[in-house]
Write a protein that holds these residues in place. Structure first.
Motif, mmCIF file in Angstrom:
data_model
loop_
_atom_site.group_PDB
_atom_site.id
_atom_site.type_symbol
_atom_site.label_atom_id
_atom_site.label_comp_id
_atom_site.label_asym_id
_atom_site.label_seq_id
_atom_site.Cartn_x
_atom_site.Cartn_y
_atom_site.Cartn_z
ATOM 1 N N ARG A 13 0.823 -1.198 0.000
ATOM 2 C CA ARG A 13 0.000 0.000 0.000
ATOM 3 C C ARG A 13 0.864 1.258 0.000
ATOM 4 N NH1 ARG A 13 -4.585 0.845 4.523
ATOM 5 N NH2 ARG A 13 -2.756 0.863 5.892
ATOM 6 N N THR A 14 1.931 1.265 0.779
ATOM 7 C CA THR A 14 2.828 2.423 0.829
ATOM 8 C C THR A 14 3.478 2.663 -0.527
ATOM 9 O OG1 THR A 14 3.292 2.000 3.169
ATOM 10 C CG2 THR A 14 4.839 3.417 1.970
ATOM 11 N N THR A 15 3.922 1.574 -1.164
ATOM 12 C CA THR A 15 4.512 1.679 -2.503
ATOM 13 C C THR A 15 3.506 2.261 -3.491
ATOM 14 O OG1 THR A 15 5.949 -0.221 -2.082
ATOM 15 C CG2 THR A 15 5.618 0.402 -4.382
ATOM 16 N N SER A 16 2.259 1.809 -3.390
ATOM 17 C CA SER A 16 1.216 2.294 -4.294
ATOM 18 C C SER A 16 0.933 3.778 -4.081
ATOM 19 C CB SER A 16 -0.077 1.488 -4.089
ATOM 20 O OG SER A 16 0.126 0.131 -4.398
ATOM 21 N N ILE A 17 0.910 4.200 -2.820
ATOM 22 C CA ILE A 17 0.672 5.614 -2.510
ATOM 23 C C ILE A 17 1.780 6.479 -3.089
ATOM 24 C CG2 ILE A 17 0.610 7.297 -0.619
ATOM 25 C CD1 ILE A 17 -0.884 5.129 1.030
ATOM 26 N N ILE A 18 3.031 6.035 -2.923
ATOM 27 C CA ILE A 18 4.175 6.771 -3.484
ATOM 28 C C ILE A 18 4.074 6.806 -5.008
ATOM 29 C CG2 ILE A 18 6.686 6.748 -3.786
ATOM 30 C CD1 ILE A 18 6.848 5.489 -0.950
ATOM 31 N N ALA A 19 3.729 5.660 -5.601
ATOM 32 C CA ALA A 19 3.635 5.564 -7.064
ATOM 33 C C ALA A 19 2.555 6.492 -7.615
ATOM 34 C CB ALA A 19 3.362 4.121 -7.479
ATOM 35 N N LEU A 20 1.389 6.513 -6.978
ATOM 36 C CA LEU A 20 0.291 7.345 -7.473
ATOM 37 C C LEU A 20 0.573 8.831 -7.273
ATOM 38 C CD1 LEU A 20 -2.793 5.199 -6.394
ATOM 39 C CD2 LEU A 20 -1.857 5.513 -8.699
ATOM 40 N N ASN A 21 1.309 9.163 -6.223
ATOM 41 C CA ASN A 21 1.758 10.553 -6.067
ATOM 42 C C ASN A 21 2.704 10.934 -7.196
ATOM 43 O OD1 ASN A 21 0.798 12.167 -3.701
ATOM 44 N ND2 ASN A 21 1.379 10.324 -2.582
ATOM 45 N N ALA A 22 3.557 9.991 -7.591
ATOM 46 C CA ALA A 22 4.478 10.250 -8.702
ATOM 47 C C ALA A 22 3.718 10.431 -10.009
ATOM 48 C CB ALA A 22 5.487 9.102 -8.830
ATOM 49 N N VAL A 23 2.680 9.604 -10.220
ATOM 50 C CA VAL A 23 1.847 9.743 -11.423
ATOM 51 C C VAL A 23 1.220 11.135 -11.465
ATOM 52 C CG1 VAL A 23 -0.229 8.935 -12.608
ATOM 53 C CG2 VAL A 23 1.365 7.276 -11.632
ATOM 54 N N SER A 24 0.634 11.558 -10.349
ATOM 55 C CA SER A 24 0.008 12.885 -10.283
ATOM 56 C C SER A 24 1.015 13.986 -10.569
ATOM 57 C CB SER A 24 -0.616 13.120 -8.899
ATOM 58 O OG SER A 24 -1.892 12.555 -8.811
ATOM 59 N N THR A 25 2.190 13.884 -9.961
ATOM 60 C CA THR A 25 3.202 14.932 -10.113
ATOM 61 C C THR A 25 3.649 15.059 -11.564
ATOM 62 O OG1 THR A 25 3.984 14.510 -7.857
ATOM 63 C CG2 THR A 25 5.450 15.748 -9.311
ATOM 64 N N LEU A 26 4.006 13.941 -12.184
ATOM 65 C CA LEU A 26 4.507 13.971 -13.561
ATOM 66 C C LEU A 26 3.431 14.418 -14.548
ATOM 67 C CD1 LEU A 26 6.626 10.686 -13.523
ATOM 68 C CD2 LEU A 26 7.507 13.020 -13.754
ATOM 69 N N THR A 27 2.239 13.821 -14.435
ATOM 70 C CA THR A 27 1.188 14.182 -15.390
ATOM 71 C C THR A 27 0.737 15.627 -15.203
ATOM 72 O OG1 THR A 27 -0.456 13.196 -13.888
ATOM 73 C CG2 THR A 27 0.312 11.839 -15.719
ATOM 74 N N HIS A 28 0.731 16.109 -13.963
ATOM 75 C CA HIS A 28 0.302 17.485 -13.712
ATOM 76 C C HIS A 28 1.323 18.481 -14.250
ATOM 77 C CE1 HIS A 28 -2.850 19.841 -11.885
ATOM 78 N NE2 HIS A 28 -1.971 20.622 -11.273
ATOM 79 N N ILE A 29 2.612 18.136 -14.172
ATOM 80 C CA ILE A 29 3.637 19.003 -14.754
ATOM 81 C C ILE A 29 3.387 19.178 -16.247
ATOM 82 C CG2 ILE A 29 6.093 19.131 -15.395
ATOM 83 C CD1 ILE A 29 6.704 17.835 -12.670
ATOM 84 N N SER A 30 3.067 18.090 -16.921
ATOM 85 C CA SER A 30 2.857 18.136 -18.369
ATOM 86 C C SER A 30 1.498 18.717 -18.724
ATOM 87 C CB SER A 30 2.996 16.733 -18.960
ATOM 88 O OG SER A 30 2.794 16.758 -20.350
ATOM 89 N N GLN A 31 0.433 18.123 -18.166
ATOM 90 C CA GLN A 31 -0.924 18.517 -18.557
ATOM 91 C C GLN A 31 -1.268 19.934 -18.117
ATOM 92 O OE1 GLN A 31 -2.996 15.292 -16.553
ATOM 93 N NE2 GLN A 31 -3.368 14.227 -18.484
ATOM 94 N N TYR A 32 -0.943 20.268 -16.886
ATOM 95 C CA TYR A 32 -1.329 21.568 -16.340
ATOM 96 C C TYR A 32 -0.176 22.569 -16.386
ATOM 97 C CZ TYR A 32 -3.487 25.067 -13.316
ATOM 98 O OH TYR A 32 -4.001 26.236 -12.833
ATOM 99 N N GLY A 33 0.968 22.176 -15.834
ATOM 100 C CA GLY A 33 2.104 23.104 -15.769
ATOM 101 C C GLY A 33 2.558 23.575 -17.130
ATOM 102 N N LEU A 34 2.541 22.663 -18.112
ATOM 103 C CA LEU A 34 2.872 23.055 -19.482
ATOM 104 C C LEU A 34 1.610 23.381 -20.279
ATOM 105 C CD1 LEU A 34 5.761 20.590 -20.403
ATOM 106 C CD2 LEU A 34 5.900 23.068 -20.187
ATOM 107 N N GLY A 35 0.599 22.537 -20.188
ATOM 108 C CA GLY A 35 -0.593 22.711 -21.011
ATOM 109 C C GLY A 35 -1.263 24.062 -20.856
ATOM 110 N N THR A 36 -1.683 24.407 -19.638
ATOM 111 C CA THR A 36 -2.457 25.636 -19.445
ATOM 112 C C THR A 36 -1.620 26.895 -19.614
ATOM 113 O OG1 THR A 36 -2.082 25.613 -17.042
ATOM 114 C CG2 THR A 36 -4.055 24.486 -17.869
ATOM 115 N N MET A 37 -0.312 26.797 -19.421
ATOM 116 C CA MET A 37 0.541 27.983 -19.513
ATOM 117 C C MET A 37 1.240 28.102 -20.863
ATOM 118 S SD MET A 37 2.111 27.969 -15.652
ATOM 119 C CE MET A 37 1.000 27.650 -14.267
#
Length: 397
Positions: A13-37
């Motif tokens: 469960r801890t590994t999964s929580i870390i992994a899903l946080n990583a998914v959010s961070t990477l995708t948000h950098i691309s989709q939002y951090g780059l996309g909207t700006m």
């Protein structure tokens, strides 16, 4: 359950929580951090008129709204992981399409990108929070929000490094999305059905649909949390869409605009914990009024003195703190006024309200800026802040 099994389950469960946080961070950098700006800055470098910039930015948010509304249904049909995968595929197609189609038609990939953000927002975060132990959920939410806040810093820095007119930046955005595949497949699979429900409660449970979500959102729209988050989104996203136009009009290059967006993100990143702390001590209404008052003064400063890079930089840092703070306070209000399954519904409805107002803002702003000029940007925001202040004065949480 044996001790070894319990340890293995906890590690998984801890590994999964870390992994899903990583998914959010990477995708948000691309989709939002780059996309909207990136989109408004890139359009400005192509001399697109404000109406086109506003329309394209608005369509991205309307696409996100559609993604939010259909995410629940897709999760039940395809699972959390496959819904996130669909979101990532949409984003990759969007960024690549912008390389090959005329900028007049960028609203099409922008809509697809926005829909992908909405799908990932609901699917990935619901998956994450269902895996999170209740005893540590608050801390996990705080860490998650801080990590995705990095997108508004890293995204503009990538734009500064590569330049908005450089086609390579779209490939970089694509590569970041692809990199998120690794942690995505490290996360523990989870049924889209709440296994903790009794058979009777499962039978009575209502799966989210477009119509039911829209109906409940109309009711929630009148609530305190939804309105403060939504009005903050209105102001912030008119800023994201038209700051490049305003900056060009006062003689700033697109690289300087990207730096301004970075400062907006830094303000948001460093100030959310203090704002949450104030809400715990003084209450959400008190903290929201403070954010609104600071925003009001800052926009007045922008109207009369926001003519240089230094002055705009100070303005962006402060607005990054207060406007993101309004969304944070809306979420805090929702958690304080609901629990269990009701909290999931409140969070979905809040995100829809926030996204709806964020979508309408650049559409309306594009028409006004196109006919009056970029100087109208801060006047529009001043009106929105006044509406927010009036609402806060009449409401007590």
């Amino acid at each position: 359950m044996t001790k070894d099994t319990l340890i293995s389950s906890t590690i998984r469960r801890t590994t999964s929580i870390i992994a899903l946080n990583a998914v959010s961070t990477l995708t948000h950098i691309s989709q939002y951090g780059l996309g909207t700006m990136l989109i408004p800055i890139a359009l400005e470098t192509k001399n697109a008129p404000p109406e086109i910039i506003g329309f394209t930015s608005a369509i991205l948010w309307f696409g996100m709204l559609i993604g939010l509304l259909i995410a629940g249904k897709l999760i039940h049909l395809f699972s959390y992981r496959n819904t996130v995968l669909l979101s990532m595929a949409m984003s990759v197609i969007s960024f690549i399409a912008m390389l090959f189609i005329d900028w007049h038609f960028w609203f099409l990939p922008a809509a697809l990108l926005g829909c992908g953000i909405g799908l990932r927002w609901i699917a990935n975060e619901t998956w994450l929070y269902r895996l999170s132990p209740s005893s540590a959920q608050g801390r996990i939410v705080g860490i998650h929000e801080a990590l995705i806040g990095l997108a508004t810093i890293i995204g503009p820095l990538i734009i500064v490094a590569l330049g908005a007119s450089n086609g390579r930046i779209f490939w970089v955005a694509t590569a970041i999305i692809v990199a998120a595949l690794v942690p995505l497949f490290m996360a523990q699979t989870l049924s889209a059905t709440d296994e903790t429900l009794t058979p009777k409660r499962k039978k009575d449970a209502i799966k989210p649909t477009f119509a039911s979500t829209f109906k409940t959102n109309i009711i929630f729209w009148l609530s305190f949390g939804g309105l403060i988050a939504g009005l903050g989104g209105w102001i912030e996203n008119s800023l994201l869409a038209f700051l490049p136009v305003y900056a060009t009009d006062i003689g700033l290059h697109s690289d300087k605009t990207a730096w301004l967006f970075t400062l907006l993100g830094i303000g948001a990143f460093v100030c959310q914990f203090p704002i949450g702390w104030l809400a715990d001590i003084k209450g959400v209404n008190w903290a929201a009024m403070l954010c609104a008052a600071i925003t009001f003064v800052t926009i007045l400063f922008a109207l009369f003195l926001g003519k240089t890079f230094l002055s705009i930089a100070i303005i962006m840092f402060i607005l990054g703190a207060t406007l993101s703070g309004l969304l944070t306070l809306g979420i805090i209000w929702a958690t304080q006024h609901s629990s269990g399954n009701a909290l999931a519904g409140q969070m979905r409805q809040l995100s829809v309200t926030y996204t709806t107002l964020s979508a309408i803002s650049p559409f309306v702003g594009g028409f006004i800026v196109g006919h009056i000029g970029s100087s109208s940007l801060f006047w529009q925001q001043l009106v929105a802040v006044i509406v927010l202040v009036i609402f806060l004065l009449k409401h007590r949480d």
